[in-house]
Design an enzyme around this catalytic site. Structure first.
Site, PDB file in Angstrom:
ATOM      1  N   HIS A 144       0.832  -1.200   0.000  1.00  0.00           N
ATOM      2  CA  HIS A 144       0.000   0.000   0.000  1.00  0.00           C
ATOM      3  C   HIS A 144       0.867   1.249   0.000  1.00  0.00           C
ATOM      4  O   HIS A 144       1.449   1.619   1.020  1.00  0.00           O
ATOM      5  CB  HIS A 144      -0.927  -0.018   1.217  1.00  0.00           C
ATOM      6  N   GLU A 156       2.919   0.459   3.317  1.00  0.00           N
ATOM      7  CA  GLU A 156       2.458  -0.599   4.218  1.00  0.00           C
ATOM      8  C   GLU A 156       2.551  -1.936   3.485  1.00  0.00           C
ATOM      9  O   GLU A 156       1.953  -2.106   2.417  1.00  0.00           O
ATOM     10  CB  GLU A 156       1.018  -0.349   4.651  1.00  0.00           C
ATOM     11  N   ASN A 194      -4.903   4.015   8.229  1.00  0.00           N
ATOM     12  CA  ASN A 194      -6.329   4.333   8.142  1.00  0.00           C
ATOM     13  C   ASN A 194      -7.102   3.903   9.381  1.00  0.00           C
ATOM     14  O   ASN A 194      -8.239   4.340   9.570  1.00  0.00           O
ATOM     15  CB  ASN A 194      -6.948   3.702   6.893  1.00  0.00           C
TER      16      ASN A 194
END
Length: 505
Positions: A144, A156, A194
């Site tokens: 990510h 990530e 997130n």
């Protein structure tokens, strides 16, 4: 295990902004990059944009013309999935749809080599679910990147239930070789950033709902006292309220309605109105031509105090005493409960209780609380809140003290935990929950939040600096005063406080 050799071909599926950014990173690292997109002409257009970006970097002296030309020459647009067969790593950056991603990985498995790694750039979908229908789910992982990929350092690396450890390690080492800051995470809703970042938005929205202050003032407090690059409201306006609300709802639903992730009615109203932020020129702020720029509300100038009494240990606010002395104020020190005594006001760092509750429990009639600052010596602003029964003059006296230190003072309505302290407590608490649930290691969580969303310090290291026991007390006070289970302290936080162990290691 070492990084992928630059001779390994990298495939990128999806020629939008994110896919093109990832392709640029891989090409600059020396890989031949095959770019494929289902839209006719999209891959060619992406290659053109990337080469133009590389030329701009060369013109600015950030890249040599030779390196820019070489990286641009390594970009190859291709038309079909079958054309990705030579790739040893394929990264997809397509629509966030589980069925579409599963279908793509099924098609890729039919053409790439058995040892090729397949990675998804998903920001919200389960890696385990994406890999569930694959013939070899062990070679599928999350990779990510953050937008814009050529600039943002964080990556990530996410392992699904079936991801082979050596695949994740290879991706970590490859991201390192590409000049990125990789962190490892287990596939859980929101991964690291997130998930852990949700309280930054949620507490700002909650404070707005509670009437603590207007968005411009709260943003200024979070920037100038908290040290964050942007306040929550301006950041949500930049991200887009439709996007931010969708991520919040996705995490809330994925955690079966845990109140820690509860969406905001205020943000829901903005989305319903179509006020999505900068992209629609209306959000918390008005971006239309001629609109007034948002401005924080400062307390009026007030006289400096004649004398300052420091009673006991001020904890993280100790630099205020030195700053007062340096400003030429008459400072005396003595025992006490961590208070700053002025003629007409008693100041104390928030401990999670509202000023009104704390005044009632301590009998301090002129109590004014001040919020946490990332750096009390350097912070250009402090937030203040007075007890309901305290005279208005107490707030003016407190403001005079803050202003005498060369800082601006903002008044917040008397809400438990104020703004910076409340937000930090919740960020650290969520980070503790992520450690407890084995989502990521403490160091990776702190690295993710500084490299991925530019926090001034990782929430766990920041909690250690402020005092984990202090933040545990703040959370307990917030839960007791609000009755809201969103503030329940993590068992990981409780255990580390009990054992006097740092959270960040």
């Amino acid at each position: 295990m070492s990084a992928l050799d630059p001779s390994v071909i990298v495939g990128v599926v999806g020629a939008g902004a994110m896919g093109a950014g990832i392709a640029q990173v891989a090409a600059r690292a020396g890989h031949r990059v095959l770019i494929q997109d289902a839209r006719a002409g999209a891959a060619d257009a992406a290659c053109g944009r990337i080469r133009a970006d590389l030329d701009k970097l060369a013109a600015k002296g950030r890249l040599s013309p030779e390196d820019a030309a070489a990286a641009g020459g390594r970009l190859v647009p291709v038309e079909a999935t079958a054309d990705l067969a030579p790739a040893g790593l394929v990264i997809e950056a397509i629509v966030e749809d589980l069925d579409v991603k599963r279908a793509l990985f099924g098609a890729l498995e039919a053409v790439v080599a058995p040892d090729a790694i397949l990675a998804t750039n998903t920001s919200s979908l389960s890696i385990t679910a994406i890999a569930a229908g694959a013939a070899r789910p062990e070679r599928i992982a999350g990779l990510h990147f953050f937008n814009p990929a050529p600039i943002m350092a964080l990556v990530e690396v996410i392992s699904g239930l079936a991801t082979a450890p050596e695949v994740a390690t290879r991706l970590v080492e490859t991201a390192n070789a590409w000049g990125k800051a990789p962190v490892r995470a287990r596939s859980t809703p929101g991964f690291i950033v997130n998930r852990v970042a949700r309280p930054f938005y949620a507490e700002g929205l909650r404070l707005c709902e509670e009437g603590a202050a207007d968005p411009a003032t709260l943003d200024a407090v979070m920037r100038e006292a908290g040290g964050f690059r942007m306040g929550p409201f301006e950041l949500m306006d930049l991200i887009g309220h439709d996007v931010n609300a969708a991520v919040t709802r996705s995490v809330f639903d994925a955690y079966f309605g845990d109140p820690r992730f509860r969406p905001s009615l205020v943000q829901q109203e903005l989305v319903a109105a179509g006020w999505l932020g900068r992209k629609t020129q209306r959000g918390f702020y008005d971006y239309r031509p001629g609109a007034a720029a948002p401005a924080a509300r400062d307390l009026p100038a007030a006289p400096a105090p004649r004398a300052v009494g420091i009673a006991g240990d001020l904890g993280p606010a100790a630099p205020l005493a030195d700053r007062a002395a340096a400003a030429g104020l008459s400072v005396t020190r003595g025992p006490g409960d961590g208070l700053i005594r002025l003629d007409g006001a008693t100041l104390a760092l928030t401990d999670g209780r509202s000023a009104t509750v704390r005044a009632a429990e301590t009998g301090i009639a002129d109590l004014v609380l001040f919020d946490l600052a990332r750096d009390f010596a350097a912070a250009p602003r402090l937030a203040l809140a007075k007890a309901d029964a305290a005279p208005d003059t107490a707030l003016a006296v407190a403001a005079g003290f803050v202003q005498a230190l060369g800082k601006r003072a903002s008044a917040l309505a008397d809400r438990p935990g104020l703004a910076v302290m409340r937000t930090l407590a919740m960020l650290a608490n969520e980070a503790c929950e992520a450690v407890l649930q084995q989502v990521a290691a403490p160091a990776d969580i702190d690295r993710a939040m500084t490299a991925g969303v530019n926090y001034p310090q990782g929430p766990l290291a920041w909690a250690d600096a402020v005092g984990a026991a202090r933040l545990l007390g703040v959370l307990a006070a917030l839960q007791a005063e609000t009755g809201d289970d969103r503030y329940r302290p993590s068992a990981h936080l409780r255990r580390h406080v009990a054992a006097a162990r740092p959270l960040s290691v």
